[in-house]
Design a protein around this motif. Structure first.
Motif, PDB file in Angstrom:
ATOM      1  N   HIS A 230       0.702  15.671  19.462  1.00 32.14           N
ATOM      2  CA  HIS A 230       0.848  16.917  18.740  1.00 32.14           C
ATOM      3  C   HIS A 230       1.996  17.511  19.083  1.00 32.14           C
ATOM      4  N   PRO A 231       3.028  17.414  18.082  1.00 29.62           N
ATOM      5  CA  PRO A 231       4.364  18.335  18.492  1.00 29.62           C
ATOM      6  C   PRO A 231       4.266  19.754  18.248  1.00 29.62           C
ATOM      7  N   GLU A 232       3.635  20.299  19.547  1.00 29.78           N
ATOM      8  CA  GLU A 232       3.345  21.706  19.798  1.00 29.78           C
ATOM      9  C   GLU A 232       4.166  21.953  20.908  1.00 29.78           C
ATOM     10  N   VAL A 233       4.231  23.295  21.072  1.00 33.41           N
ATOM     11  CA  VAL A 233       5.040  23.903  22.341  1.00 33.41           C
ATOM     12  C   VAL A 233       3.960  24.626  23.280  1.00 33.41           C
ATOM     13  N   PRO A 234       3.453  24.011  24.314  1.00 31.32           N
ATOM     14  CA  PRO A 234       4.098  22.731  24.828  1.00 31.32           C
ATOM     15  C   PRO A 234       3.272  21.578  23.991  1.00 31.32           C
ATOM     16  N   PRO A 235       3.852  20.468  24.051  1.00 31.17           N
ATOM     17  CA  PRO A 235       3.309  19.102  23.269  1.00 31.17           C
ATOM     18  C   PRO A 235       2.068  18.867  23.855  1.00 31.17           C
ATOM     19  N   ARG A 236       1.198  18.403  23.062  1.00 28.17           N
ATOM     20  CA  ARG A 236      -0.210  18.015  23.629  1.00 28.17           C
ATOM     21  C   ARG A 236      -0.432  16.490  23.032  1.00 28.17           C
ATOM     22  N   VAL A 237      -1.053  15.881  23.945  1.00 25.81           N
ATOM     23  CA  VAL A 237      -1.350  14.359  23.757  1.00 25.81           C
ATOM     24  C   VAL A 237      -2.921  14.195  24.042  1.00 25.81           C
ATOM     25  N   GLU A 238      -3.507  13.612  22.964  1.00 29.89           N
ATOM     26  CA  GLU A 238      -5.155  13.220  22.928  1.00 29.89           C
ATOM     27  C   GLU A 238      -5.330  11.879  23.144  1.00 29.89           C
ATOM     28  N   TYR A 239      -6.421  11.345  23.685  1.00 29.51           N
ATOM     29  CA  TYR A 239      -6.790   9.778  23.630  1.00 29.51           C
ATOM     30  C   TYR A 239      -8.087   9.988  22.957  1.00 29.51           C
ATOM     31  N   GLU A 240      -8.462   8.949  22.317  1.00 24.44           N
ATOM     32  CA  GLU A 240      -9.890   8.835  21.832  1.00 24.44           C
ATOM     33  C   GLU A 240     -10.079   7.381  21.744  1.00 24.44           C
ATOM     34  N   ILE A 241     -11.392   6.797  21.694  1.00 28.05           N
ATOM     35  CA  ILE A 241     -11.562   5.435  21.336  1.00 28.05           C
ATOM     36  C   ILE A 241     -11.475   5.069  20.043  1.00 28.05           C
ATOM     37  N   SER A 242     -10.898   3.872  19.953  1.00 28.58           N
ATOM     38  CA  SER A 242     -10.635   3.596  18.441  1.00 28.58           C
ATOM     39  C   SER A 242     -12.141   2.845  17.977  1.00 28.58           C
ATOM     40  N   GLU A 243     -12.097   2.365  16.619  1.00 34.17           N
ATOM     41  CA  GLU A 243     -13.239   1.663  15.966  1.00 34.17           C
ATOM     42  C   GLU A 243     -13.487   0.516  16.715  1.00 34.17           C
ATOM     43  N   LEU A 244     -12.318  -0.262  16.954  1.00 34.40           N
ATOM     44  CA  LEU A 244     -12.388  -1.521  17.777  1.00 34.40           C
ATOM     45  C   LEU A 244     -12.953  -1.264  18.979  1.00 34.40           C
ATOM     46  N   GLY A 245     -12.582  -0.244  19.594  1.00 31.19           N
ATOM     47  CA  GLY A 245     -13.272   0.180  21.153  1.00 31.19           C
ATOM     48  C   GLY A 245     -14.608   0.326  21.132  1.00 31.19           C
ATOM     49  N   ARG A 246     -14.914   1.246  20.151  1.00 33.59           N
ATOM     50  CA  ARG A 246     -16.418   1.595  19.797  1.00 33.59           C
ATOM     51  C   ARG A 246     -17.348   0.280  19.407  1.00 33.59           C
ATOM     52  N   SER A 247     -16.705  -0.722  18.939  1.00 31.31           N
ATOM     53  CA  SER A 247     -17.287  -2.078  18.650  1.00 31.31           C
ATOM     54  C   SER A 247     -17.879  -2.560  19.831  1.00 31.31           C
ATOM     55  N   LEU A 248     -17.296  -2.404  20.799  1.00 32.60           N
ATOM     56  CA  LEU A 248     -17.929  -2.688  22.388  1.00 32.60           C
ATOM     57  C   LEU A 248     -19.047  -2.057  22.865  1.00 32.60           C
ATOM     58  N   ALA A 249     -19.532  -1.031  22.295  1.00 33.91           N
ATOM     59  CA  ALA A 249     -20.575  -0.354  22.875  1.00 33.91           C
ATOM     60  C   ALA A 249     -21.864  -1.056  22.791  1.00 33.91           C
ATOM     61  N   PRO A 250     -22.391  -1.984  21.867  1.00 32.34           N
ATOM     62  CA  PRO A 250     -23.474  -2.868  22.052  1.00 32.34           C
ATOM     63  C   PRO A 250     -23.342  -3.823  23.397  1.00 32.34           C
ATOM     64  N   LEU A 251     -22.120  -4.261  23.799  1.00 31.53           N
ATOM     65  CA  LEU A 251     -22.063  -4.979  24.749  1.00 31.53           C
ATOM     66  C   LEU A 251     -22.190  -4.090  25.922  1.00 31.53           C
ATOM     67  N   PHE A 252     -21.537  -2.922  26.105  1.00 34.51           N
ATOM     68  CA  PHE A 252     -21.844  -2.033  27.032  1.00 34.51           C
ATOM     69  C   PHE A 252     -23.206  -1.468  27.205  1.00 34.51           C
ATOM     70  N   ALA A 253     -24.030  -1.394  26.337  1.00 33.34           N
ATOM     71  CA  ALA A 253     -25.559  -1.172  26.307  1.00 33.34           C
ATOM     72  C   ALA A 253     -26.238  -2.282  27.088  1.00 33.34           C
ATOM     73  N   HIS A 254     -25.928  -3.564  26.635  1.00 33.17           N
ATOM     74  CA  HIS A 254     -26.534  -4.782  27.171  1.00 33.17           C
ATOM     75  C   HIS A 254     -26.263  -4.837  28.610  1.00 33.17           C
ATOM     76  N   LEU A 255     -25.013  -4.570  28.939  1.00 33.12           N
ATOM     77  CA  LEU A 255     -24.738  -4.517  30.545  1.00 33.12           C
ATOM     78  C   LEU A 255     -25.410  -3.466  31.208  1.00 33.12           C
ATOM     79  N   ALA A 256     -25.545  -2.431  30.688  1.00 35.03           N
ATOM     80  CA  ALA A 256     -26.290  -1.128  31.092  1.00 35.03           C
ATOM     81  C   ALA A 256     -27.774  -1.679  31.358  1.00 35.03           C
ATOM     82  N   ASP A 257     -28.326  -2.199  30.356  1.00 27.36           N
ATOM     83  CA  ASP A 257     -29.663  -2.683  30.435  1.00 27.36           C
ATOM     84  C   ASP A 257     -29.851  -3.993  31.389  1.00 27.36           C
ATOM     85  N   TRP A 258     -29.026  -4.674  31.548  1.00 27.69           N
ATOM     86  CA  TRP A 258     -28.992  -5.650  32.650  1.00 27.69           C
ATOM     87  C   TRP A 258     -28.822  -5.259  33.769  1.00 27.69           C
TER      88      TRP A 258
END
Length: 121
Positions: free
Chosen positions: A75-103
């Protein structure tokens, strides 16, 4: 091709590259945090993942962005701001993480017991 698969570990285990990418030391906590808490600034991630150094967090975020698992928004503000978020591709890993949490919930006690038995033998 079968001979190559038998001798080349990367061909023998086709999920090897995914395991290397997703389960490297800091990737899982970063993705977990972004999935659980949504879009975050660098300092918020740093606070949530207390043992990671700023240098390593920067490196991992860049790699995750390169791999398409995290989206960085400047975000080109003063001061500049940068944010991170999980992408759709990253979100597609959620079932894998859920299975690992269950395991983990179902089997970590067994792993600990096996380790104790091994160490005392």
């Amino acid at each position: 091709m079968e001979i190559a698969a038998a001798t080349d570990p990367e061909l023998a285990c086709p999920i090897g590259p995914v395991v290397d990418m997703v389960f490297s030391r800091w990737t899982t906590p970063i993705l977990w945090s972004l999935h659980a808490h949504g879009r975050q600034r660098f300092v918020e991630l740093e606070r949530r993942i207390t043992k990671i150094t700023p240098k390593v967090l920067t490196q991992r975020l860049r790699q995750l962005e390169r791999d398409g698992l995290v989206v960085r928004t400047y975000h080109p503000e003063v001061p500049p701001r940068v944010e991170y978020e999980i992408s759709e591709l990253g979100r597609s890993l959620a079932p894998l993480f859920a299975h690992l949490a269950d395991w983990s919930a179902d089997h970590l006690d067994e792993v600990e017991r096996a380790r104790r038995d091994y160490d005392t033998a």
